[in-house]
Write a protein that holds these residues in place. Structure first.
Motif, PDB file in Angstrom:
ATOM      1  N   PHE A 280       9.811   0.031  -1.207  1.00 35.71           N
ATOM      2  CA  PHE A 280       9.611   0.136   0.232  1.00 35.71           C
ATOM      3  C   PHE A 280       8.493   1.134   0.544  1.00 35.71           C
ATOM      4  O   PHE A 280       8.183   2.016  -0.245  1.00 35.71           O
ATOM      5  N   TYR A 281       7.917   0.997   1.731  1.00 34.47           N
ATOM      6  CA  TYR A 281       7.189   2.043   2.445  1.00 34.47           C
ATOM      7  C   TYR A 281       5.981   2.577   1.675  1.00 34.47           C
ATOM      8  O   TYR A 281       5.891   3.744   1.331  1.00 34.47           O
ATOM      9  N   LYS A 282       5.046   1.647   1.430  1.00 39.71           N
ATOM     10  CA  LYS A 282       3.776   1.981   0.804  1.00 39.71           C
ATOM     11  C   LYS A 282       2.645   1.351   1.611  1.00 39.71           C
ATOM     12  O   LYS A 282       2.843   0.386   2.341  1.00 39.71           O
ATOM     13  N   GLN A 283       1.456   1.917   1.464  1.00 38.70           N
ATOM     14  CA  GLN A 283       0.276   1.291   2.053  1.00 38.70           C
ATOM     15  C   GLN A 283      -0.165   0.159   1.131  1.00 38.70           C
ATOM     16  O   GLN A 283      -0.658   0.392   0.033  1.00 38.70           O
ATOM     17  N   CYS A 284       0.043  -1.059   1.589  1.00 36.40           N
ATOM     18  CA  CYS A 284      -0.218  -2.263   0.800  1.00 36.40           C
ATOM     19  C   CYS A 284      -1.268  -3.128   1.486  1.00 36.40           C
ATOM     20  O   CYS A 284      -1.660  -2.874   2.631  1.00 36.40           O
TER      21      CYS A 284
ATOM     22  N   TYR B 244      -3.912  -5.186   6.202  1.00 32.27           N
ATOM     23  CA  TYR B 244      -3.703  -3.824   5.727  1.00 32.27           C
ATOM     24  C   TYR B 244      -2.407  -3.352   6.369  1.00 32.27           C
ATOM     25  O   TYR B 244      -2.335  -3.205   7.587  1.00 32.27           O
ATOM     26  N   ILE B 245      -1.357  -3.128   5.562  1.00 31.37           N
ATOM     27  CA  ILE B 245      -0.042  -2.903   6.142  1.00 31.37           C
ATOM     28  C   ILE B 245       0.626  -1.671   5.541  1.00 31.37           C
ATOM     29  O   ILE B 245       0.272  -1.208   4.457  1.00 31.37           O
ATOM     30  N   TYR B 246       1.644  -1.175   6.262  1.00 31.03           N
ATOM     31  CA  TYR B 246       2.571  -0.194   5.723  1.00 31.03           C
ATOM     32  C   TYR B 246       3.903  -0.921   5.581  1.00 31.03           C
ATOM     33  O   TYR B 246       4.533  -1.290   6.574  1.00 31.03           O
ATOM     34  N   GLY B 247       4.296  -1.168   4.352  1.00 32.61           N
ATOM     35  CA  GLY B 247       5.506  -1.932   4.096  1.00 32.61           C
ATOM     36  C   GLY B 247       5.768  -1.987   2.614  1.00 32.61           C
ATOM     37  O   GLY B 247       5.725  -0.974   1.923  1.00 32.61           O
TER      38      GLY B 247
END
Length: 500
Positions: free
Chosen positions: A452-456, A473-476
């Motif tokens: 969870f909860y990484k800059q991907c 570009y997401i945070y998830g």
């Protein structure tokens, strides 16, 4: 797919909240900083979730600033991200747009500023003290249209890119702004007699996970989003204080199905309503739920209490009109569903067998399993192509998690991605069979992990192979796109992003 976790107490309430945007969207207020000669304006489009700023201002430099500001107050660490573009050719090459963090709303406030100039110059600008001189760190990036400004433990990072490319990052470590600051979008014309215009889309203010967050015990809130994979434009449909995960796009693109706290839910686009799917005794479902291509079967991975809470595979009526039927056997190891064959005869899953995880198929009618891969490391995320000719999956057998393809019997296994800067997971083939969309984790995550909860990034590539392109570009991470998430028109995907 989830390994070795204890599911927290299930609840039938997913705590869905309608989109909370007001007339300024996710921001609190707007203001003309520094009293420019010509006042600026702000407009928010609720349909596209885009912001249009018009503003004047002599400059944003030296000891004081003049600009149009759309802002919000915030504390602690955060990530600010947006797609940006000027409207029109402009007058002065030093006109500026971007993100700015400020201690207060005076023109001479200390600040940190991710600035993109009209001539393409990109710099991380900052003022250390009230009325002090403005300084800058110049980026090698020129004329980016994706801008991110992050505060992490007192360090400020500016990351920029032309859409589709990786971020270029610069940072400053010795600017001491308050814990409580104003953050927001801005425009400055660099000419007191001129008004410039810019549009900001995919605007996100993210509160990342704290360092002491315990995975699978502590969760951040979630945004359900849809994305146009051609343009990268995203829209938030709703958010939840709970962890929601793994959306499927179903019912001729009229609904999404997702999971939360062990249950399955439907979101109706037309009514904006959420309803719970009756899954009977299966109340500990993880995020490995898959519809057959014709949507007549819903496959789920439920933690089977009769087998020590081990994940087992079931099929059920998508409407919840009958109890789920178990497909995998007890006592053989964990099974995590990922695909159903186009002929509805077999299912693909990641199986914990022989002390390791490999890919298996199982006959829906007989429960007979066939091992498809056999590696010392991890194979996962298996999914049939719509024509049934291939199975796509991810594997770290070569030392880094990459995408692979094989025939349905497990033969002709071929690697498709070869990046060292990414760890690629969960390939999903578009309904027209032309594209693969997948999530790429940063190289810093552990071997075989998809947390969870990484800059991907969300990336897209031809189904036959080729060079991937970033479309999001997401945070998830875990739960963002674990399951098939394409719309029927092969133009959109659904995904989950996160923020505290």
């Amino acid at each position: 797919m989830l390994y070795g976790f204890t599911l927290h107490e299930a609840t039938s309430m997913v705590n869905i909240q309608p989109n909370p945007f007001n007339k300024y969207g996710i921001f609190d207020h707007q203001i003309n900083i520094g009293k420019p000669t010509i006042s600026g304006t702000v407009a928010y489009d609720t349909g596209s979730q885009e912001y249009t700023l018009e503003g004047s201002g002599t400059n944003m430099w030296a000891n004081t600033d003049e600009f149009q500001y759309l802002y919000k107050s915030i504390q602690g660490d955060f990530i600010l991200r947006a797609h940006i573009r000027f409207v029109g050719e402009g007058v002065d090459p030093h006109r500026k747009i971007g993100w700015i963090i400020r201690n207060n709303l005076r023109g001479d406030s200390p600040h940190v500023n991710a600035s993109v100039h009209g001539d393409g110059l990109t710099s991380l600008q900052f003022r250390r003290e009230t009325g002090g001189e403005t300084e800058e760190v110049t980026s090698t990036d020129v004329a980016p249209d994706v801008v991110q400004l992050e505060r992490r433990e007192g360090v400020y990072y500016m990351s920029t890119a032309k859409f589709g490319e990786p971020f270029t990052t610069v940072k400053i470590e010795d600017v001491n702004l308050r814990n409580e600051v104003f953050v927001g979008l801005y425009i400055c014309s660099h000419n007191p007699e001129v008004v410039e215009k810019a549009v900001f889309s995919n605007v996100r203010i993210i509160k990342p996970a704290p360092k002491d967050l315990e995975p699978y015990r502590d969760y951040l809130g979630s945004n359900m989003e849809i994305m146009n994979v051609e343009t990268g434009h995203r829209k938030i449909l709703f958010n939840s204080a709970h962890s929601i995960q793994a959306p499927n796009w179903v019912n001729n693109d009229r609904e999404l199905v997702f999971n939360s706290n062990g249950f399955l839910y439907r979101y109706d686009f037309a009514t904006d309503e959420i309803s719970q799917i009756n899954s009977g005794f299966a109340v500990n479902n993880n995020n490995d739920h898959v519809f057959s291509f014709d949507e007549s079967i819903l496959g789920i991975s439920n933690h089977n209490q009769e087998d020590g809470g081990t994940s087992s595979i079931y099929i059920m009526d998508p409407k919840g009109d009958s109890l789920p039927r178990k497909i995998t056997k007890d006592g053989v190891g964990a099974s995590y569903l990922h695909g159903i064959s186009p002929d509805n005869k077999s299912m693909l899953f990641t199986g914990e067998r022989k002390g390791k995880y490999d890919l298996y198929s199982v006959d829906i009618a007989t429960g007979k399993e066939v091992q498809l891969t056999d590696t010392e490391n991890l194979d996962d995320g298996s999914e049939y192509s719509p024509d049934g000719k291939y199975i796509y999956f991810n594997s770290n057998r070569t030392g880094n998690m990459q995408l692979w393809r094989m025939k349905p019997d497990g033969s002709d296994q071929a690697q498709l991605t070869f990046d060292t800067a990414y760890k690629d997971w969960f390939p999903h083939v578009s309904p027209d069979g032309k594209w693969i969309v997948f999530i790429s984790f940063p190289p810093t995550i552990g071997f075989g992990e998809h947390p969870f909860y990484k800059q991907c990034t969300i990336r897209l590539m031809p189904a036959s192979g080729g060079v991937p392109t970033i479309v999001g570009y997401i945070y998830g991470g875990q739960g963002s796109i674990n399951v098939p998430s394409w719309s029927k028109d092969s133009k959109h995907i659904a995904l989950v992003t996160n923020s505290d």
